[in-house]
Scaffold this motif. Sequence first.
Motif, PDB file in Angstrom:
ATOM      1  N   GLN A 189       9.937 -22.990   1.697  1.00  0.00           N
ATOM      2  CA  GLN A 189      10.001 -23.393   3.089  1.00  0.00           C
ATOM      3  C   GLN A 189      11.376 -23.940   3.467  1.00  0.00           C
ATOM      4  OE1 GLN A 189       6.752 -26.214   3.647  1.00  0.00           O
ATOM      5  NE2 GLN A 189       5.808 -24.785   5.073  1.00  0.00           N
ATOM      6  N   SER A 190      11.655 -23.873   4.745  1.00  0.00           N
ATOM      7  CA  SER A 190      12.817 -24.544   5.320  1.00  0.00           C
ATOM      8  C   SER A 190      12.353 -25.352   6.519  1.00  0.00           C
ATOM      9  CB  SER A 190      13.873 -23.529   5.769  1.00  0.00           C
ATOM     10  OG  SER A 190      14.492 -22.910   4.667  1.00  0.00           O
ATOM     11  N   GLY A 191      13.028 -26.466   6.746  1.00  0.00           N
ATOM     12  CA  GLY A 191      12.757 -27.259   7.925  1.00  0.00           C
ATOM     13  C   GLY A 191      13.771 -26.905   8.996  1.00  0.00           C
ATOM     14  N   LEU A 192      13.311 -26.310  10.084  1.00  0.00           N
ATOM     15  CA  LEU A 192      14.196 -25.950  11.190  1.00  0.00           C
ATOM     16  C   LEU A 192      14.323 -27.168  12.095  1.00  0.00           C
ATOM     17  CD1 LEU A 192      15.830 -23.711  12.618  1.00  0.00           C
ATOM     18  CD2 LEU A 192      13.753 -23.181  13.913  1.00  0.00           C
ATOM     19  N   ILE A 193      15.479 -27.820  12.034  1.00  0.00           N
ATOM     20  CA  ILE A 193      15.723 -29.030  12.820  1.00  0.00           C
ATOM     21  C   ILE A 193      16.241 -28.628  14.193  1.00  0.00           C
ATOM     22  CG2 ILE A 193      17.029 -31.175  12.962  1.00  0.00           C
ATOM     23  CD1 ILE A 193      17.391 -30.986   9.887  1.00  0.00           C
ATOM     24  N   ILE A 194      15.513 -29.000  15.219  1.00  0.00           N
ATOM     25  CA  ILE A 194      15.945 -28.744  16.598  1.00  0.00           C
ATOM     26  C   ILE A 194      16.419 -30.082  17.160  1.00  0.00           C
ATOM     27  CG2 ILE A 194      15.229 -27.941  18.879  1.00  0.00           C
ATOM     28  CD1 ILE A 194      13.055 -26.291  17.426  1.00  0.00           C
ATOM     29  N   ALA A 195      17.686 -30.124  17.539  1.00  0.00           N
ATOM     30  CA  ALA A 195      18.299 -31.396  17.917  1.00  0.00           C
ATOM     31  C   ALA A 195      19.047 -31.273  19.235  1.00  0.00           C
ATOM     32  CB  ALA A 195      19.269 -31.860  16.824  1.00  0.00           C
ATOM     33  N   GLU A 196      18.906 -32.303  20.052  1.00  0.00           N
ATOM     34  CA  GLU A 196      19.600 -32.339  21.342  1.00  0.00           C
ATOM     35  C   GLU A 196      20.945 -33.039  21.186  1.00  0.00           C
ATOM     36  OE1 GLU A 196      19.067 -34.380  25.764  1.00  0.00           O
ATOM     37  OE2 GLU A 196      17.285 -33.936  24.538  1.00  0.00           O
ATOM     38  N   ALA A 197      21.997 -32.411  21.684  1.00  0.00           N
ATOM     39  CA  ALA A 197      23.333 -33.010  21.629  1.00  0.00           C
ATOM     40  C   ALA A 197      23.443 -34.103  22.684  1.00  0.00           C
ATOM     41  CB  ALA A 197      24.397 -31.941  21.859  1.00  0.00           C
ATOM     42  N   LEU A 198      23.768 -35.314  22.236  1.00  0.00           N
ATOM     43  CA  LEU A 198      23.870 -36.454  23.145  1.00  0.00           C
ATOM     44  C   LEU A 198      25.304 -36.750  23.554  1.00  0.00           C
ATOM     45  CD1 LEU A 198      21.468 -38.936  21.298  1.00  0.00           C
ATOM     46  CD2 LEU A 198      20.902 -37.327  23.143  1.00  0.00           C
ATOM     47  N   LEU A 199      26.259 -36.465  22.666  1.00  0.00           N
ATOM     48  CA  LEU A 199      27.640 -36.851  22.923  1.00  0.00           C
ATOM     49  C   LEU A 199      28.573 -36.024  22.046  1.00  0.00           C
ATOM     50  CD1 LEU A 199      28.948 -39.131  24.723  1.00  0.00           C
ATOM     51  CD2 LEU A 199      29.232 -40.419  22.594  1.00  0.00           C
ATOM     52  N   TRP A 200      29.670 -35.560  22.648  1.00  0.00           N
ATOM     53  CA  TRP A 200      30.711 -34.834  21.923  1.00  0.00           C
ATOM     54  C   TRP A 200      31.925 -35.729  21.713  1.00  0.00           C
ATOM     55  CZ3 TRP A 200      27.294 -31.280  23.801  1.00  0.00           C
ATOM     56  CH2 TRP A 200      27.224 -30.024  23.193  1.00  0.00           C
ATOM     57  N   HIS A 201      32.560 -35.584  20.570  1.00  0.00           N
ATOM     58  CA  HIS A 201      33.882 -36.151  20.305  1.00  0.00           C
ATOM     59  C   HIS A 201      34.793 -34.972  19.968  1.00  0.00           C
ATOM     60  CE1 HIS A 201      32.273 -40.327  19.787  1.00  0.00           C
ATOM     61  NE2 HIS A 201      31.189 -39.647  19.438  1.00  0.00           N
ATOM     62  N   VAL A 202      35.805 -34.747  20.781  1.00  0.00           N
ATOM     63  CA  VAL A 202      36.687 -33.593  20.606  1.00  0.00           C
ATOM     64  C   VAL A 202      38.133 -34.066  20.535  1.00  0.00           C
ATOM     65  CG1 VAL A 202      37.421 -31.363  21.551  1.00  0.00           C
ATOM     66  CG2 VAL A 202      35.071 -32.155  21.929  1.00  0.00           C
ATOM     67  N   ARG A 203      38.856 -33.610  19.530  1.00  0.00           N
ATOM     68  CA  ARG A 203      40.275 -33.956  19.416  1.00  0.00           C
ATOM     69  C   ARG A 203      41.021 -33.475  20.662  1.00  0.00           C
ATOM     70  NH1 ARG A 203      42.606 -31.332  14.364  1.00  0.00           N
ATOM     71  NH2 ARG A 203      43.341 -29.765  15.856  1.00  0.00           N
ATOM     72  N   ALA A 255      21.675 -24.555  26.627  1.00  0.00           N
ATOM     73  CA  ALA A 255      22.696 -25.452  27.158  1.00  0.00           C
ATOM     74  C   ALA A 255      22.149 -26.553  28.049  1.00  0.00           C
ATOM     75  CB  ALA A 255      23.740 -24.647  27.940  1.00  0.00           C
ATOM     76  N   ASN A 256      20.874 -26.465  28.439  1.00  0.00           N
ATOM     77  CA  ASN A 256      20.322 -27.451  29.371  1.00  0.00           C
ATOM     78  C   ASN A 256      18.902 -27.840  28.950  1.00  0.00           C
ATOM     79  OD1 ASN A 256      19.964 -29.132  31.558  1.00  0.00           O
ATOM     80  ND2 ASN A 256      19.501 -27.475  32.997  1.00  0.00           N
ATOM     81  N   PRO A 257      18.757 -28.913  28.161  1.00  0.00           N
ATOM     82  CA  PRO A 257      19.831 -29.756  27.634  1.00  0.00           C
ATOM     83  C   PRO A 257      20.515 -29.071  26.447  1.00  0.00           C
ATOM     84  CG  PRO A 257      17.744 -30.494  26.769  1.00  0.00           C
ATOM     85  CD  PRO A 257      17.418 -29.402  27.744  1.00  0.00           C
ATOM     86  N   PRO A 258      21.767 -29.436  26.130  1.00  0.00           N
ATOM     87  CA  PRO A 258      22.458 -28.801  25.007  1.00  0.00           C
ATOM     88  C   PRO A 258      21.695 -29.052  23.709  1.00  0.00           C
ATOM     89  CG  PRO A 258      23.651 -30.735  25.777  1.00  0.00           C
ATOM     90  CD  PRO A 258      22.580 -30.476  26.775  1.00  0.00           C
ATOM     91  N   THR A 259      21.280 -27.964  23.071  1.00  0.00           N
ATOM     92  CA  THR A 259      20.384 -28.057  21.919  1.00  0.00           C
ATOM     93  C   THR A 259      20.887 -27.181  20.783  1.00  0.00           C
ATOM     94  OG1 THR A 259      18.511 -28.459  23.412  1.00  0.00           O
ATOM     95  CG2 THR A 259      17.989 -27.777  21.157  1.00  0.00           C
ATOM     96  N   LEU A 260      20.806 -27.712  19.571  1.00  0.00           N
ATOM     97  CA  LEU A 260      21.238 -27.010  18.371  1.00  0.00           C
ATOM     98  C   LEU A 260      20.048 -26.840  17.434  1.00  0.00           C
ATOM     99  CD1 LEU A 260      24.404 -29.201  17.632  1.00  0.00           C
ATOM    100  CD2 LEU A 260      24.312 -27.108  18.991  1.00  0.00           C
ATOM    101  N   ALA A 261      20.150 -25.862  16.524  1.00  0.00           N
ATOM    102  CA  ALA A 261      19.133 -25.672  15.497  1.00  0.00           C
ATOM    103  C   ALA A 261      19.815 -25.515  14.149  1.00  0.00           C
ATOM    104  CB  ALA A 261      18.268 -24.459  15.803  1.00  0.00           C
ATOM    105  N   ILE A 262      19.303 -26.227  13.158  1.00  0.00           N
ATOM    106  CA  ILE A 262      19.848 -26.188  11.806  1.00  0.00           C
ATOM    107  C   ILE A 262      18.693 -25.985  10.848  1.00  0.00           C
ATOM    108  CG2 ILE A 262      21.175 -27.459  10.053  1.00  0.00           C
ATOM    109  CD1 ILE A 262      21.795 -29.332  12.738  1.00  0.00           C
TER     110      ILE A 262
END
Length: 209
Positions: free
Chosen positions: A149-163, A51-58
């Motif tokens: 193989q798979s590419g594990l993408i580690i990405a930092e969340a910069l901005l949320w858009h929420v309904r 969560a610090n920084p908010p980070t996702l993995a795909i």
Amino acid sequence: MIIDPYQIDPRTAYQLLIGSVVPRPIAWVSTVATDGTYNLAPFSFFMGVTANPPTLAISCGWRRGAGKKDTLVNAESSGELVVNVVVEEIEQQMNISSAEFPPEVDEFKEAGLTPIPSVKVRAPRVAESPINIECQVKQVVYVGNEGSQSGLIIAEALLWHVRDDLLTPQNTIDVSKLHAIGRLSGNWYTHTHDLYEITRPTNIKSGSS
């Protein structure tokens, strides 16, 4: 029964994995190619990392016998992507975008979806998705044996858009209104209608010596 994944073929091991790790959230990833073509595809090997920084993995696998998927190519070349949350109201459009279209095809058009501009990245957002997360790619880690193989993408969340209607007064997501879907195995998915709460225990003391 005991199953040794090294004693079965990789495809069977894959089915064992996706049938055991369930349900899985779906990252509906939008990217833009170097020629400006929009790309959109769902991935269920997806998680939050920190969560610090908010980070996702795909985790993004290869096309069957045809090299990297467009999402991975675009994410590496642009360094950007958007994660769109899949809800039941647009599950059919998500399924359409899962087909292996050639790189020059815009999945937004194929699925009848509306691309809208992001604020901090070039990749478009899915207007029909209630939550969009603009992300910057921080690292791609390649995992797996040659040919699978798979590419594990580690990405930092910069901005949320929420309904708006999904936000609580505490700025949390009201999951009862989100109607997200989850991935199982084969052609199976699950809805999130049957919700319940379990309060986490607090102030548990270890036994005395």
